[in-house]
Scaffold this motif. Structure first.
Motif, mmCIF file in Angstrom:
data_model
loop_
_atom_site.group_PDB
_atom_site.id
_atom_site.type_symbol
_atom_site.label_atom_id
_atom_site.label_comp_id
_atom_site.label_asym_id
_atom_site.label_seq_id
_atom_site.Cartn_x
_atom_site.Cartn_y
_atom_site.Cartn_z
ATOM 1 N N PRO A 26 -26.614 -16.718 12.914
ATOM 2 C CA PRO A 26 -27.098 -15.282 13.434
ATOM 3 C C PRO A 26 -27.710 -15.119 14.835
ATOM 4 N N ILE A 27 -26.987 -14.044 15.559
ATOM 5 C CA ILE A 27 -27.562 -13.935 16.831
ATOM 6 C C ILE A 27 -28.486 -12.608 16.749
ATOM 7 N N GLN A 28 -29.606 -12.662 17.023
ATOM 8 C CA GLN A 28 -30.597 -11.658 17.206
ATOM 9 C C GLN A 28 -30.746 -10.830 18.629
ATOM 10 N N ARG A 29 -30.757 -9.672 18.521
ATOM 11 C CA ARG A 29 -30.936 -8.797 19.622
ATOM 12 C C ARG A 29 -32.003 -7.653 19.362
ATOM 13 N N SER A 30 -32.636 -7.418 20.176
ATOM 14 C CA SER A 30 -33.585 -6.268 20.171
ATOM 15 C C SER A 30 -33.362 -5.294 21.357
ATOM 16 N N GLN A 75 -37.063 1.332 19.085
ATOM 17 C CA GLN A 75 -36.622 0.157 19.078
ATOM 18 C C GLN A 75 -35.710 -0.391 18.077
ATOM 19 N N SER A 76 -34.841 -0.887 18.108
ATOM 20 C CA SER A 76 -33.865 -1.254 17.111
ATOM 21 C C SER A 76 -33.433 -2.936 17.242
ATOM 22 N N ASP A 77 -33.492 -3.549 16.146
ATOM 23 C CA ASP A 77 -33.192 -4.885 15.959
ATOM 24 C C ASP A 77 -31.805 -4.929 15.340
ATOM 25 N N TRP A 78 -30.957 -5.632 15.845
ATOM 26 C CA TRP A 78 -29.543 -6.114 15.567
ATOM 27 C C TRP A 78 -29.365 -7.551 15.149
ATOM 28 N N GLU A 79 -28.438 -8.068 14.361
ATOM 29 C CA GLU A 79 -27.979 -9.058 14.004
ATOM 30 C C GLU A 79 -26.464 -9.450 13.844
ATOM 31 N N THR A 80 -25.914 -10.250 14.571
ATOM 32 C CA THR A 80 -24.357 -10.571 14.401
ATOM 33 C C THR A 80 -24.286 -11.840 13.879
ATOM 34 N N VAL A 81 -23.273 -11.883 12.946
ATOM 35 C CA VAL A 81 -23.093 -13.063 12.160
ATOM 36 C C VAL A 81 -21.571 -13.455 12.528
ATOM 37 N N GLY A 82 -21.257 -14.410 13.115
ATOM 38 C CA GLY A 82 -19.936 -14.882 13.553
ATOM 39 C C GLY A 82 -18.982 -13.671 14.066
ATOM 40 N N PHE A 83 -18.026 -13.309 13.470
ATOM 41 C CA PHE A 83 -16.903 -12.134 14.170
ATOM 42 C C PHE A 83 -17.463 -10.910 13.523
ATOM 43 N N ARG A 84 -18.249 -10.761 12.635
ATOM 44 C CA ARG A 84 -18.477 -9.744 11.973
ATOM 45 C C ARG A 84 -19.204 -8.576 13.122
ATOM 46 N N GLU A 85 -19.174 -7.485 12.712
ATOM 47 C CA GLU A 85 -19.827 -6.323 13.762
ATOM 48 C C GLU A 85 -21.024 -6.314 13.805
ATOM 49 N N PRO A 86 -21.792 -5.914 14.703
ATOM 50 C CA PRO A 86 -23.393 -5.993 14.551
ATOM 51 C C PRO A 86 -23.946 -5.207 13.525
ATOM 52 N N LYS A 87 -25.218 -5.522 12.828
ATOM 53 C CA LYS A 87 -25.835 -4.924 11.796
ATOM 54 C C LYS A 87 -27.123 -4.672 12.140
ATOM 55 N N GLU A 88 -27.565 -3.300 12.049
ATOM 56 C CA GLU A 88 -28.969 -2.842 12.822
ATOM 57 C C GLU A 88 -29.883 -3.487 11.309
ATOM 58 N N THR A 89 -30.717 -4.428 11.696
ATOM 59 C CA THR A 89 -31.693 -4.666 10.492
ATOM 60 C C THR A 89 -33.053 -3.904 10.770
ATOM 61 N N GLU A 90 -33.558 -3.569 11.623
ATOM 62 C CA GLU A 90 -34.702 -2.846 11.615
ATOM 63 C C GLU A 90 -34.866 -1.637 12.875
ATOM 64 N N ARG A 91 -35.349 -0.623 12.660
ATOM 65 C CA ARG A 91 -35.513 0.477 13.658
ATOM 66 C C ARG A 91 -36.932 1.125 13.537
ATOM 67 N N GLN A 92 -37.790 1.239 14.490
ATOM 68 C CA GLN A 92 -38.915 1.893 14.760
ATOM 69 C C GLN A 92 -38.933 2.729 15.537
#
Length: 154
Positions: A26-30, A75-92
């Motif tokens: 997974p690739i984590q982005r904030s 602030q939003s945290d996103w996770e991308t796994v492989g070729f799937r679309e990014p998924k928002e994992t947390e929002r504050q």
């Protein structure tokens, strides 16, 4: 002694498998900025002003839509796994409301849990909480559209 071709084939296979496994990690982005509870502890309701809040926690991500009676830090945290679309994992979302004189009226922290806006922390001087309807409009409808809601019951 192993043959050179067999050794090269094993190395190539190992490299391909390793690259495949790394591609699936997974690739984590904030994105954005929301001040921490420790930073907000320095903001005093009824005492601090827009200038002192900007000094303590920095400038806001956005201000009020219709009036400048609130500052919003998102602030939003996103996770991308492989070729799937990014998924928002947390929002504050941190909302700091001001009265007409520019003094802090309340400080609130909201999160996004299962597509619903949840008040995580709230410091209010009055029972009237301003800005909640804006936040519910901004965050509450994510993934919550239903054809029955649009058409209505018949």
């Amino acid at each position: 002694m192993a043959r050179p071709r067999a050794v090269h084939a094993k190395l190539a296979l190992t490299a391909i498998l390793s690259a495949g496994l790394l591609a699936c990690s997974p690739i984590q982005r904030s994105h954005g900025y929301a001040p921490s509870d420790e930073d907000l502890a320095g903001v005093t309701v009824g005492v601090d002003t827009r200038d002192s809040v900007a000094e303590l926690v920095g400038p806001p991500t956005m201000g009020g839509v219709m009036r400048d009676d609130a500052w919003y830090y998102v602030q939003s945290d996103w996770e991308t796994v492989g070729f799937r679309e990014p998924k928002e994992t947390e929002r504050q979302v941190v909302a700091i409301s001001f009265d007409k004189a520019g003094t802090v009226e309340n400080v609130e922290r909201f999160g996004l849990e299962d597509g619903r806006v949840i008040a995580l922390n709230r410091r209010v001087t009055e029972s009237n909480i301003k800005g909640v309807s804006f936040l519910r409009q901004m965050l509450g409808n994510i993934g919550q559209f239903n054809a029955e809601d649009i058409i209505g019951d018949r």
